[in-house]
Write a protein that holds these residues in place. Structure first.
Motif, PDB file in Angstrom:
ATOM      1  N   LEU A   2       0.977  -0.710  -0.191  1.00 62.40           N
ATOM      2  CA  LEU A   2       0.321   0.061   0.388  1.00 62.40           C
ATOM      3  C   LEU A   2       0.377   1.429   0.252  1.00 62.40           C
ATOM      4  O   LEU A   2       0.736   2.272  -0.594  1.00 62.40           O
ATOM      5  CB  LEU A   2      -0.763   0.389   0.866  1.00 62.40           C
ATOM      6  CG  LEU A   2      -2.285  -1.002   1.338  1.00 62.40           C
ATOM      7  CD1 LEU A   2      -2.820  -0.473   2.444  1.00 62.40           C
ATOM      8  CD2 LEU A   2      -3.426  -0.534   0.305  1.00 62.40           C
TER       9      LEU A   2
ATOM     10  N   ASP B  84       1.211   4.479  -2.784  1.00 63.91           N
ATOM     11  CA  ASP B  84       0.642   5.505  -2.576  1.00 63.91           C
ATOM     12  C   ASP B  84       1.977   6.245  -3.283  1.00 63.91           C
ATOM     13  O   ASP B  84       1.386   7.187  -3.659  1.00 63.91           O
ATOM     14  CB  ASP B  84       0.271   5.479  -1.269  1.00 63.91           C
ATOM     15  CG  ASP B  84      -0.902   5.051  -0.844  1.00 63.91           C
ATOM     16  OD1 ASP B  84      -1.962   4.866  -1.371  1.00 63.91           O
ATOM     17  OD2 ASP B  84      -1.094   4.667   0.720  1.00 63.91           O
TER      18      ASP B  84
ATOM     19  N   GLN C 263       1.445   6.714  -6.479  1.00 57.73           N
ATOM     20  CA  GLN C 263       0.198   7.517  -7.502  1.00 57.73           C
ATOM     21  C   GLN C 263       0.857   8.705  -6.637  1.00 57.73           C
ATOM     22  O   GLN C 263       0.769  10.127  -7.811  1.00 57.73           O
ATOM     23  CB  GLN C 263      -0.683   6.729  -6.808  1.00 57.73           C
ATOM     24  CG  GLN C 263      -1.441   6.147  -6.833  1.00 57.73           C
ATOM     25  CD  GLN C 263      -2.848   5.749  -5.260  1.00 57.73           C
ATOM     26  OE1 GLN C 263      -3.308   5.687  -4.554  1.00 57.73           O
ATOM     27  NE2 GLN C 263      -4.150   5.879  -6.248  1.00 57.73           N
TER      28      GLN C 263
ATOM     29  N   GLU D 224     -10.621  15.440  -5.966  1.00 56.94           N
ATOM     30  CA  GLU D 224      -9.036  15.215  -4.840  1.00 56.94           C
ATOM     31  C   GLU D 224      -9.690  15.298  -3.564  1.00 56.94           C
ATOM     32  O   GLU D 224     -10.340  15.898  -3.105  1.00 56.94           O
ATOM     33  CB  GLU D 224      -8.506  16.199  -5.323  1.00 56.94           C
ATOM     34  CG  GLU D 224      -7.052  15.659  -4.913  1.00 56.94           C
ATOM     35  CD  GLU D 224      -5.709  16.651  -5.155  1.00 56.94           C
ATOM     36  OE1 GLU D 224      -4.392  16.354  -4.657  1.00 56.94           O
ATOM     37  OE2 GLU D 224      -5.642  17.404  -5.306  1.00 56.94           O
ATOM     38  N   ARG D 225      -9.747  13.970  -3.240  1.00 52.94           N
ATOM     39  CA  ARG D 225      -9.904  13.514  -1.609  1.00 52.94           C
ATOM     40  C   ARG D 225      -8.427  13.050  -1.626  1.00 52.94           C
ATOM     41  O   ARG D 225      -7.681  12.580  -1.960  1.00 52.94           O
ATOM     42  CB  ARG D 225     -11.100  12.641  -1.842  1.00 52.94           C
ATOM     43  CG  ARG D 225     -12.146  13.115  -1.900  1.00 52.94           C
ATOM     44  CD  ARG D 225     -13.165  13.960  -1.287  1.00 52.94           C
ATOM     45  NE  ARG D 225     -13.825  14.839  -1.919  1.00 52.94           N
ATOM     46  CZ  ARG D 225     -14.615  15.397  -2.102  1.00 52.94           C
ATOM     47  NH1 ARG D 225     -13.572  16.460  -1.249  1.00 52.94           N
ATOM     48  NH2 ARG D 225     -15.963  16.061  -2.228  1.00 52.94           N
ATOM     49  N   PHE D 226      -8.421  12.554   0.262  1.00 54.05           N
ATOM     50  CA  PHE D 226      -7.198  12.718   0.856  1.00 54.05           C
ATOM     51  C   PHE D 226      -6.720  10.988   0.766  1.00 54.05           C
ATOM     52  O   PHE D 226      -5.497  11.096   0.074  1.00 54.05           O
ATOM     53  CB  PHE D 226      -7.656  12.263   2.659  1.00 54.05           C
ATOM     54  CG  PHE D 226      -6.664  11.402   3.299  1.00 54.05           C
ATOM     55  CD1 PHE D 226      -5.379  12.739   3.051  1.00 54.05           C
ATOM     56  CD2 PHE D 226      -6.599  10.684   3.352  1.00 54.05           C
ATOM     57  CE1 PHE D 226      -4.450  11.876   3.705  1.00 54.05           C
ATOM     58  CE2 PHE D 226      -5.779   9.558   4.514  1.00 54.05           C
ATOM     59  CZ  PHE D 226      -4.339  10.281   4.617  1.00 54.05           C
ATOM     60  N   SER D 227      -7.802  10.177   0.577  1.00 53.53           N
ATOM     61  CA  SER D 227      -7.294   8.901  -0.796  1.00 53.53           C
ATOM     62  C   SER D 227      -7.304   8.343  -1.225  1.00 53.53           C
ATOM     63  O   SER D 227      -6.937   7.439  -2.015  1.00 53.53           O
ATOM     64  CB  SER D 227      -8.425   7.817   0.682  1.00 53.53           C
ATOM     65  OG  SER D 227      -9.663   7.570   0.488  1.00 53.53           O
ATOM     66  N   SER D 228      -8.496   9.734  -2.809  1.00 53.34           N
ATOM     67  CA  SER D 228      -8.253   8.629  -3.963  1.00 53.34           C
ATOM     68  C   SER D 228      -9.031  10.345  -4.873  1.00 53.34           C
ATOM     69  O   SER D 228      -9.531  11.104  -4.705  1.00 53.34           O
ATOM     70  CB  SER D 228      -9.883   7.782  -4.186  1.00 53.34           C
ATOM     71  OG  SER D 228     -11.454   7.851  -3.925  1.00 53.34           O
ATOM     72  N   ASP D 229      -9.247  10.704  -5.842  1.00 53.49           N
ATOM     73  CA  ASP D 229      -9.602  11.610  -6.604  1.00 53.49           C
ATOM     74  C   ASP D 229     -10.616  10.740  -8.080  1.00 53.49           C
ATOM     75  O   ASP D 229     -10.329   9.013  -7.867  1.00 53.49           O
ATOM     76  CB  ASP D 229      -8.511  11.449  -7.771  1.00 53.49           C
ATOM     77  CG  ASP D 229      -6.838  11.993  -7.038  1.00 53.49           C
ATOM     78  OD1 ASP D 229      -6.899  12.065  -5.586  1.00 53.49           O
ATOM     79  OD2 ASP D 229      -5.815  11.401  -7.763  1.00 53.49           O
TER      80      ASP D 229
END
Length: 160
Positions: free
Chosen positions: A7, A11, A14, A108-113
């Motif tokens: 992970l 990350d 990413q 855009e978010r903390f853990s995903s877009d």
């Protein structure tokens, strides 16, 4: 433990990809042949939230004001006095492309877009952006507010 390492590696990949995309986009802003057109509305709170040091904030805000002076870039500040707004839940972008008449809404978010391509979704975000722009300070007023905040970071850097 193996899952956690994967992970973290994922990350990191990413994050590296995201950074490359952002840097390419930044270079396009300065491309004299085909500069990107940018309209940004910033909540006033982001000007005051210290990220890094006062010196870093001053430099970032000076850069923001310089960008806002470019003819193809509009920077507006949504002032505290304008009250609550629909974008309090987070940032979003509307990306327009020559090959796509409707564009894409990017959230855009903390853990995903999220990339929203349905015309109704893009339209909803477009309406939200238009409402933010209408209630925000104009470009000149926004540059003045940013300049005033820069002064506070200059003073804070002296005391820091």
């Amino acid at each position: 433990m193996d899952v956690l390492i994967r992970l973290v590696a994922h990350d990191a990949e990413q994050a590296a990809t995201s950074l490359k995309v952002r840097l390419r986009r930044q270079h396009r802003i300065y491309d004299p042949a085909r500069p990107l057109h940018l309209r940004a509305v910033l909540d006033e709170s982001v000007l005051h939230r210290l990220v890094g040091s006062p010196e870093i904030m001053r430099e970032q805000l000076e850069h923001l004001n310089a960008l806002g002076a470019e003819p193809h870039i509009t920077v507006q500040v949504f002032p505290y006095t304008a009250g609550a707004h629909a974008a309090l839940s987070g940032q979003f972008s509307i990306l327009q492309f020559a090959e796509s008449p409707t564009g894409v809404a990017y959230v855009e978010r903390f853990s995903s877009d999220l990339y929203l391509e349905k015309p109704a979704d893009v339209r909803d975000f477009g309406v939200m952006h238009d409402q933010l722009q209408a209630r925000a300070l104009d470009a000149a007023g926004s540059r003045d507010v940013i300049a005033d905040v820069i002064k506070t970071y200059i003073d804070a850097a002296i005391c820091y």
